[in-house]
Design an enzyme around this catalytic site. Structure first.
Site, PDB file in Angstrom:
ATOM      1  N   GLY A  93     -17.307   3.638 -26.496  1.00 42.56           N
ATOM      2  CA  GLY A  93     -17.576   2.842 -25.301  1.00 42.56           C
ATOM      3  C   GLY A  93     -16.778   3.231 -24.068  1.00 42.56           C
ATOM      4  N   ASN A 112     -18.856  -9.518 -13.434  1.00 40.85           N
ATOM      5  CA  ASN A 112     -17.658  -8.712 -13.686  1.00 40.85           C
ATOM      6  C   ASN A 112     -17.132  -8.047 -12.419  1.00 40.85           C
ATOM      7  OD1 ASN A 112     -19.415  -6.534 -13.336  1.00 40.85           O
ATOM      8  ND2 ASN A 112     -18.393  -5.304 -14.888  1.00 40.85           N
ATOM      9  N   GLY A 143     -22.886 -11.496 -28.663  1.00 36.19           N
ATOM     10  CA  GLY A 143     -21.903 -12.103 -27.771  1.00 36.19           C
ATOM     11  C   GLY A 143     -22.147 -11.680 -26.327  1.00 36.19           C
ATOM     12  N   GLY A 144     -21.101 -11.777 -25.507  1.00 35.83           N
ATOM     13  CA  GLY A 144     -21.233 -11.479 -24.079  1.00 35.83           C
ATOM     14  C   GLY A 144     -21.689 -10.052 -23.816  1.00 35.83           C
ATOM     15  N   ASP A 204     -21.737  -4.065 -16.005  1.00 39.74           N
ATOM     16  CA  ASP A 204     -21.683  -3.689 -17.431  1.00 39.74           C
ATOM     17  C   ASP A 204     -23.032  -3.145 -17.907  1.00 39.74           C
ATOM     18  OD1 ASP A 204     -19.037  -4.286 -18.003  1.00 39.74           O
ATOM     19  OD2 ASP A 204     -19.459  -6.375 -18.502  1.00 39.74           O
ATOM     20  N   TYR A 214     -13.782   1.189 -27.538  1.00 39.93           N
ATOM     21  CA  TYR A 214     -13.149   2.468 -27.179  1.00 39.93           C
ATOM     22  C   TYR A 214     -11.698   2.529 -27.650  1.00 39.93           C
ATOM     23  CZ  TYR A 214     -12.046  -0.636 -23.298  1.00 39.93           C
ATOM     24  OH  TYR A 214     -11.660  -1.721 -22.561  1.00 39.93           O
ATOM     25  N   LYS A 239     -15.637 -14.368 -16.551  1.00 39.58           N
ATOM     26  CA  LYS A 239     -16.968 -13.838 -16.226  1.00 39.58           C
ATOM     27  C   LYS A 239     -18.031 -14.920 -16.048  1.00 39.58           C
ATOM     28  CE  LYS A 239     -16.783  -9.176 -18.166  1.00 39.58           C
ATOM     29  NZ  LYS A 239     -17.423  -8.250 -19.100  1.00 39.58           N
ATOM     30  N   SER A 253      -8.519  -0.721 -16.286  1.00 32.73           N
ATOM     31  CA  SER A 253      -9.176  -0.683 -14.969  1.00 32.73           C
ATOM     32  C   SER A 253      -8.280  -0.151 -13.852  1.00 32.73           C
ATOM     33  CB  SER A 253      -9.727  -2.062 -14.602  1.00 32.73           C
ATOM     34  OG  SER A 253     -10.813  -2.358 -15.436  1.00 32.73           O
ATOM     35  N   SER A 278      -5.467  -3.810 -19.773  1.00 32.06           N
ATOM     36  CA  SER A 278      -6.634  -3.315 -19.030  1.00 32.06           C
ATOM     37  C   SER A 278      -6.444  -1.881 -18.540  1.00 32.06           C
ATOM     38  CB  SER A 278      -6.905  -4.227 -17.827  1.00 32.06           C
ATOM     39  OG  SER A 278      -7.961  -3.681 -17.063  1.00 32.06           O
ATOM     40  N   GLY A 333     -24.576  -7.657 -32.983  1.00 33.17           N
ATOM     41  CA  GLY A 333     -23.832  -8.632 -32.193  1.00 33.17           C
ATOM     42  C   GLY A 333     -24.742  -9.371 -31.233  1.00 33.17           C
TER      43      GLY A 333
HETATM   44  P1  NAP Z   1     -17.781 -11.737 -28.010  1.00 31.54           P
HETATM   45  O1  NAP Z   1     -18.593 -12.391 -26.941  1.00 31.54           O
HETATM   46  O2  NAP Z   1     -16.613 -12.451 -28.573  1.00 31.54           O
HETATM   47  O3  NAP Z   1     -18.794 -11.368 -29.214  1.00 31.54           O
HETATM   48  C1  NAP Z   1     -18.305 -10.857 -30.418  1.00 31.54           C
HETATM   49  C2  NAP Z   1     -19.464 -10.460 -31.322  1.00 31.54           C
HETATM   50  O4  NAP Z   1     -18.904  -9.910 -32.535  1.00 31.54           O
HETATM   51  C3  NAP Z   1     -20.338 -11.630 -31.760  1.00 31.54           C
HETATM   52  O5  NAP Z   1     -21.665 -11.185 -31.927  1.00 31.54           O
HETATM   53  C4  NAP Z   1     -19.722 -12.019 -33.104  1.00 31.54           C
HETATM   54  O6  NAP Z   1     -20.605 -12.666 -33.989  1.00 31.54           O
HETATM   55  C5  NAP Z   1     -19.391 -10.640 -33.645  1.00 31.54           C
HETATM   56  N1  NAP Z   1     -18.352 -10.712 -34.702  1.00 31.54           N
HETATM   57  C6  NAP Z   1     -17.043 -11.009 -34.519  1.00 31.54           C
HETATM   58  N2  NAP Z   1     -16.401 -11.002 -35.717  1.00 31.54           N
HETATM   59  C7  NAP Z   1     -17.347 -10.695 -36.656  1.00 31.54           C
HETATM   60  C8  NAP Z   1     -17.314 -10.536 -38.065  1.00 31.54           C
HETATM   61  N3  NAP Z   1     -16.175 -10.690 -38.755  1.00 31.54           N
HETATM   62  N4  NAP Z   1     -18.469 -10.218 -38.704  1.00 31.54           N
HETATM   63  C9  NAP Z   1     -19.626 -10.058 -38.010  1.00 31.54           C
HETATM   64  N5  NAP Z   1     -19.715 -10.201 -36.669  1.00 31.54           N
HETATM   65  C10 NAP Z   1     -18.590 -10.516 -35.992  1.00 31.54           C
HETATM   66  O7  NAP Z   1     -17.222 -10.328 -27.521  1.00 31.54           O
HETATM   67  P2  NAP Z   1     -17.867  -9.360 -26.416  1.00 31.54           P
HETATM   68  O8  NAP Z   1     -17.299  -9.673 -25.091  1.00 31.54           O
HETATM   69  O9  NAP Z   1     -19.335  -9.389 -26.590  1.00 31.54           O
HETATM   70  O10 NAP Z   1     -17.265  -7.933 -26.852  1.00 31.54           O
HETATM   71  C11 NAP Z   1     -17.694  -7.278 -28.031  1.00 31.54           C
HETATM   72  C12 NAP Z   1     -17.062  -5.894 -28.119  1.00 31.54           C
HETATM   73  O11 NAP Z   1     -17.561  -5.069 -27.055  1.00 31.54           O
HETATM   74  C13 NAP Z   1     -15.537  -5.893 -27.982  1.00 31.54           C
HETATM   75  O12 NAP Z   1     -15.000  -4.999 -28.927  1.00 31.54           O
HETATM   76  C14 NAP Z   1     -15.312  -5.380 -26.579  1.00 31.54           C
HETATM   77  O13 NAP Z   1     -14.090  -4.686 -26.441  1.00 31.54           O
HETATM   78  C15 NAP Z   1     -16.480  -4.430 -26.402  1.00 31.54           C
HETATM   79  N6  NAP Z   1     -16.855  -4.235 -24.992  1.00 31.54           N
HETATM   80  C16 NAP Z   1     -16.771  -2.982 -24.481  1.00 31.54           C
HETATM   81  C17 NAP Z   1     -17.128  -2.753 -23.170  1.00 31.54           C
HETATM   82  C18 NAP Z   1     -17.048  -1.372 -22.596  1.00 31.54           C
HETATM   83  O14 NAP Z   1     -17.034  -1.213 -21.373  1.00 31.54           O
HETATM   84  N7  NAP Z   1     -17.042  -0.346 -23.415  1.00 31.54           N
HETATM   85  C19 NAP Z   1     -17.561  -3.812 -22.356  1.00 31.54           C
HETATM   86  C20 NAP Z   1     -17.639  -5.102 -22.917  1.00 31.54           C
HETATM   87  C21 NAP Z   1     -17.268  -5.292 -24.239  1.00 31.54           C
HETATM   88  P3  NAP Z   1     -20.738 -14.294 -33.964  1.00 31.54           P
HETATM   89  O15 NAP Z   1     -21.671 -14.614 -32.833  1.00 31.54           O
HETATM   90  O16 NAP Z   1     -21.286 -14.620 -35.293  1.00 31.54           O
HETATM   91  O17 NAP Z   1     -19.347 -14.836 -33.743  1.00 31.54           O
END
Ligand code: NAP
Length: 277
Positions: A240, A86, A127-128, A101, A219, A65, A16, A14, A125
């Protein structure tokens, strides 16, 4: 001196503590910020400990979270709508949960010259992170938000909730929506350091209009293959890191319970991160 920290599992990676301690020093606050590894099943136990040990608050990352949603006394509107907390503040024994976020990504987009108001946005995407992004883009007044996801049902659920359009992740679909988008935001973890996965095909980027921006939430690395290709095509890009910094700025304002000099805080965080490199 009041204590703050970030909890998660794993937590050693992290950024942070570096970001927050730099901002705390810049603002001259009587706070100190650490990192605690807390397992997913221990969120409630951690909260009791944080209260008894006099923590002013903490940030939470994976896997806490969602757990925190039902453990706090009061939830912010953003946290409730996104379904994730968060940032937790503890004041007079009462626990407030919020989510910075969403505000963080909006501010980062604006600072990068990619303000979403009136724009057609393609989000990759569901996800979260995508939940926070889609929610905030719709709220900020994007003209249309499309979320493309490998598991299309997940995109459909998310879009149904927030008034966005869901689609699949095939090359054809991405190309079709890219051609009609002013902004593309990657919320998948494809391209992230340590994650075995890259975009199999980046040709959809060639369909974006020349004025489009490409924002990657990732990032690490600072420039993903997605951003490198977008840059090669002459598109405006941003990673990011600023989202991470701005969510931290807003979290510190919650902890301090006052408005701070946001630009000065962000600059201090950026300088501290540069020193790390
Ligand atoms: P998450 O909930 O695990 O979601 C992952 C996403 O990626 C889902 O939509 C998943 O699709 C997709 N994915 C994973 N593997 C894949 C593949 N091989 N082909 C196609 N799609 C794929 O993760 P998250 O928490 O949302 O985080 C996502 C990214 O955002 C991470 O890299 C994280 O580091 C970044 N992030 C950055 C910040 C920031 O402050 N800059 C904040 C939060 C997150 P499925 O639904 O089909 O599995």
């Amino acid at each position: 001196m009041k204590k703050l920290c970030v909890i998660g599992d794993p937590i050693h990676h992290s950024l942070s503590p570096v970001i927050q301690n730099a901002m705390i020093a810049a603002a001259g606050l009587d706070l100190t910020y650490g990192a605690c590894r807390v397992a997913g099943e221990d969120t409630a136990r951690w909260l009791t400990r944080a209260k008894t040990e006099g923590y002013a608050g903490f940030n939470a990352t994976m896997p806490h979270k969602e757990n925190l949603l039902t453990l706090v006394d009061e939830l912010s509107v953003d946290a409730a709508r996104i379904g994730a907390v968060n940032t937790v503040c503890i004041r007079d024994g009462k626990v407030y949960g919020c989510n910075t976020d969403a505000e963080g990504v909006l501010r980062a987009l604006r600072e990068a010259g990619m303000a979403p108001e009136g724009k057609r946005v393609l989000v990759l995407g569901a996800g979260g992170a995508a939940r926070a992004v889609v929610y905030k883009l719709v709220q900020a007044g994007a003209a249309r938000v499309v979320a493309a996801n490998r598991t299309v049902e997940r995109a459909e659920r998310l879009c149904g909730e927030f008034g966005a359009v869901a689609c699949d992740f095939s090359a054809d679909t991405l190309a079709r929506y890219a051609a009609q988008s002013d902004l593309l935001v990657n919320c998948t973890n494809l391209g992230m350091t340590g994650v075995a996965g890259q975009f199999a095909d980046l040709s959809f980027l060639e369909h974006l209009p020349a004025h489009a921006g490409v924002f990657d939430l990732i990032y690490s690395p600072r420039k993903t293959a997605l951003l490198a290709r977008a840059e090669q095509l002459g598109l405006q890009i941003s990673n990011g890191l600023d989202m991470l910094i701005w969510q931290g700025v807003f979290a510190l304002e919650h902890f301090a319970n006052e408005r701070l000099d946001e630009a000065a805080l962000a600059a201090a965080a950026r300088a501290a991160l540069e020193e790390l490199e």
